[in-house]
Motif scaffolding. Structure first.
Motif, PDB file in Angstrom:
ATOM      1  N   THR A 559      -6.066  47.931  56.672  1.00 52.49           N
ATOM      2  CA  THR A 559      -7.184  48.105  57.608  1.00 52.49           C
ATOM      3  C   THR A 559      -7.004  49.415  58.372  1.00 52.49           C
ATOM      4  O   THR A 559      -5.890  49.933  58.472  1.00 52.49           O
ATOM      5  CB  THR A 559      -7.271  46.955  58.645  1.00 52.49           C
ATOM      6  N   ARG A 576     -15.261  53.296  56.218  1.00 48.71           N
ATOM      7  CA  ARG A 576     -15.603  52.043  56.883  1.00 48.71           C
ATOM      8  C   ARG A 576     -14.399  51.107  56.844  1.00 48.71           C
ATOM      9  O   ARG A 576     -13.446  51.339  56.105  1.00 48.71           O
ATOM     10  CB  ARG A 576     -16.791  51.383  56.187  1.00 48.71           C
ATOM     11  N   PHE A 578     -13.964  48.215  55.505  1.00 50.97           N
ATOM     12  CA  PHE A 578     -13.661  47.564  54.228  1.00 50.97           C
ATOM     13  C   PHE A 578     -13.286  48.554  53.128  1.00 50.97           C
ATOM     14  O   PHE A 578     -12.874  48.139  52.052  1.00 50.97           O
ATOM     15  CB  PHE A 578     -14.838  46.685  53.800  1.00 50.97           C
ATOM     16  N   ASP A 579     -13.411  49.856  53.382  1.00 46.56           N
ATOM     17  CA  ASP A 579     -12.857  50.829  52.434  1.00 46.56           C
ATOM     18  C   ASP A 579     -11.345  50.678  52.374  1.00 46.56           C
ATOM     19  O   ASP A 579     -10.734  50.766  51.299  1.00 46.56           O
ATOM     20  CB  ASP A 579     -13.231  52.251  52.839  1.00 46.56           C
ATOM     21  N   VAL A 581      -9.680  47.892  53.177  1.00 41.75           N
ATOM     22  CA  VAL A 581      -9.386  46.583  52.582  1.00 41.75           C
ATOM     23  C   VAL A 581      -9.436  46.678  51.060  1.00 41.75           C
ATOM     24  O   VAL A 581      -8.548  46.191  50.348  1.00 41.75           O
ATOM     25  CB  VAL A 581     -10.376  45.525  53.097  1.00 41.75           C
ATOM     26  N   LYS A 582     -10.459  47.322  50.541  1.00 40.68           N
ATOM     27  CA  LYS A 582     -10.682  47.400  49.087  1.00 40.68           C
ATOM     28  C   LYS A 582      -9.552  48.139  48.380  1.00 40.68           C
ATOM     29  O   LYS A 582      -9.111  47.736  47.299  1.00 40.68           O
ATOM     30  CB  LYS A 582     -12.016  48.104  48.842  1.00 40.68           C
TER      31      LYS A 582
END
Length: 610
Positions: A559, A576, A578-579, A581-582
């Motif tokens: 994160t 962002r 979730f970038d 997270v991914k």
């Protein structure tokens, strides 16, 4: 569970939720927690504020300042240029070299400071190659986090875990205890990022086009400057020797404008009373309807010298340009450049004039100016910046992208590197505490002119400092309320019989998951005592357990709030939540497997002898 522990856990949960939704911003959340925790009665206000005097916090702040010294003196810029030169046209080689250099430098200084150094390097590389900054920022942050696994002093979590070992009566880790683990993870990280790059947002392309600013190359083309520039050496028999620039009257007699003078390897600004010497190298703009450089050379006995960049662009650290507009209120209207004494008034030379959309190609010295004329001016960068002060007579229309790359302190790169090497040497030797070595380096950089107090204060990322300090009191609160023992006992009951690999994997996972939402330093503060207590319950050596927590704390890839390192690249990379997270979750799982397999092999599991 006691009431106090329930309240502390409630506050910690609230902080995690606010971090996840990013409202309010992270440092504000930390301040809220720092303010509320003393109300529980578990910690005093003095203890809550103690983080501001913590040596690790001061060390991180000092390393921010050292990093700024490297940027201001051009070391970061030179590193970017070196990486580009080595990588050539290969983006794959560029990424590999970038991550290895970041991890290598980060092995001997704060990973946060290394990121602060390499963000402008990455942006410079993006500008020069056209690669989107988003494709470089996360590899930089990942390599900086991996650098925390290289040496004892590389990151604050390592120091926290080491301090916890000492507090429990054990010998701490040595300087290179982390290196074997970090080297393996770095190789895995480079390979992974080469694959994961495609998952990062495309974002805007790097370069001036993305920033909306014109470049010097754009103006050279638009105003037809190419082939007008000449670099000429004054010979011993020249009529210019011993005369001032005003006395030489080069523009009056030949249409040549003097842009700069190179003397003894240094570029100086030509003033009316500047005396010309034998061997001076003149930077000349020959702006005439029928320019004749040979006639100019014969007239003044000048020797032509080669140029390596179009219109002096290879001297862009010294010579700048700007587009300015003549407003209706200007007292320049109706006057020519000669009549207005433009050169003396602004310390700049007009090398182009555009009326409407048409660039005037004839000689412009005696052209009366009209409202709305756009002038292209060149001269020292401080004179270019000075145009922004007086808006009545000239309005700055455009500043070039290259202005952002002008070094505040040119010529001091070797001094800055010397200061950094001294700091690293003192840290490795252990002669003085790390924080004292870093502060000494800051003072030396200041004394030698690499930084000043104003830039030093600006260089420190106070949001990051406040974020870490605000979370530190949770470790005290959880320890006093029994939260640490409760967590250790819970883990013992749950996985105590499952085998060492399962225990280590669980510790790593818990540390990494907790690190998804709070700083990795705070995570280490919370998990290190749990790990050491768990090792005692299992009658095992504390070192593998402490190491797994340190490695997991540095594996804060998941994160943007897991580490200040990630926070620093969010803006430049336009990421962002979730970038991270991914891309970060799969890599964290890879690091988990590698760490759990390596730690029992390289560190003894048997308890140390009394």
């Amino acid at each position: 569970m006691s009431t106090e522990l329930g309240i502390v856990l409630g506050l910690l949960s609230a902080a995690i939720v606010m971090f996840a939704v990013n409202k309010p911003r992270m440092d504000a959340v930390a301040l809220i927690m720092l303010t509320l925790l003393p109300f529980t009665g578990v910690v005093s206000m003095s203890e809550a504020l103690a983080g501001f005097s913590d040596s690790n916090i001061v060390l991180i702040a000092a390393l921010f300042v050292l990093g700024d010294g490297l940027v201001r003196t051009g070391v970061a810029q030179a590193l970017g240029d070196w990486l580009l030169a080595r990588a050539g046209e290969s983006n794959t080689l560029l990424l590999m070299l970038l991550m290895v250099v970041v991890a290598g430098l980060g092995a001997t200084m704060s990973s946060t400071a290394v990121t602060a150094i390499f963000v402008p390097v990455g942006l410079r590389i993006a500008q020069n190659t056209g690669v989107a900054p988003s494709k470089l920022m996360m590899p930089i942050s990942s390599a900086a986090l991996i650098s925390g696994m290289m040496t004892l002093i590389a990151t604050a979590p390592n120091l926290v875990v080491n301090s916890e070992l000492v507090r429990h009566g054990f010998d701490g880790f040595n300087f290179f205890s982390f290196t074997p683990f970090g080297a393996v993870v770095l190789v895995l990280g480079v390979v992974y990022m080469l694959i994961a790059q495609r998952w990062l947002p495309a974002g805007e392309q790097g370069g001036a086009a993305a920033s909306g600013k014109p470049t010097l190359s754009d103006w050279i083309r638009e105003y037809g400057l190419s082939a007008r520039e000449h670099r000429l050496r004054v010979l011993a028999d020249s009529s210019l020797v011993g005369h001032t620039v005003a006395e030489a009257r080069m523009r009056d007699t030949s249409g040549a404008s003097l842009i700069g003078i190179e003397r003894h390897g240094r570029l100086i600004e030509p003033h009316a009373n500047t005396e010309l010497h034998d061997g001076d190298v003149l930077f000349v703009d020959l702006y005439a309807e029928d320019p004749d450089v040979d006639a100019l050379r014969r007239q003044f006995s000048l020797e032509p010298l080669p140029l390596t960049g179009a219109y002096f662009s290879d001297y862009q650290q010294q010579i700048g340009m700007a587009e300015v507009v003549v407003p209706a209120s200007s007292n320049l209207i109706g006057k020519s450049l000669v009549e207005s004494d433009f050169r003396h008034r602004y310390r700049l030379t007009v090398i182009g004039l555009r009326r409407g959309t048409t660039a005037i190609t004839r000689s412009i010295e005696n052209e009366p100016l009209v409202a709305g004329d756009t002038l292209l001016v060149t001269g020292p960068w401080d004179a270019v910046r000075g145009l922004q002060v007086d808006r009545r007579h000239l309005v700055v229309f455009n500043l070039p992208a290259e202005m952002d790359e002008v070094l505040p302190v040119p010529g001091k790169a070797a001094v800055a590197v010397g200061c950094l090497l001294l700091v690293v040497g003192l840290m490795v030797s252990g002669l003085i505490p790390n924080v004292q070595a870093a502060l000494l380096g800051c003072l030396l950089m200041g004394a030698l002119g690499c930084i000043n107090l104003n830039t030093a204060y600006k260089a420190i990322d106070w949001k990051t400092i406040v974020l870490i300090v605000g979370m530190l009191p949770f470790s005290i609160a959880l320890d006093r309320t029994g939260g640490v023992d409760l967590a250790a006992n819970g883990l013992m009951d749950l996985i105590g019989e499952a085998g060492i690999y399962v225990v280590l994997a669980t510790l790593f996972a818990l540390t990494a998951i907790l690190g998804m939402f709070i700083s990795n330093t705070a995570t280490a503060v919370l998990m290190a005592p749990v790990a050491i207590t768990l090792a005692g319950d299992l009658d095992a050596s504390p070192y593998p357990f402490a190491m797994i927590v340190a490695l997991a704390a540095s594996a804060a890839f998941m994160t943007p709030v897991s580490s200040p390192v990630n926070t620093l690249v969010v803006g430049p990379g336009n990421y962002r939540f979730f970038d991270f997270v991914k891309v970060g979750v799969p890599f964290t799982l890879i690091v988990l497997v590698a760490s759990v397999l390596l730690v029992p092999l390289l560190l003894p599991l048997a308890p140390p002898l009394p």
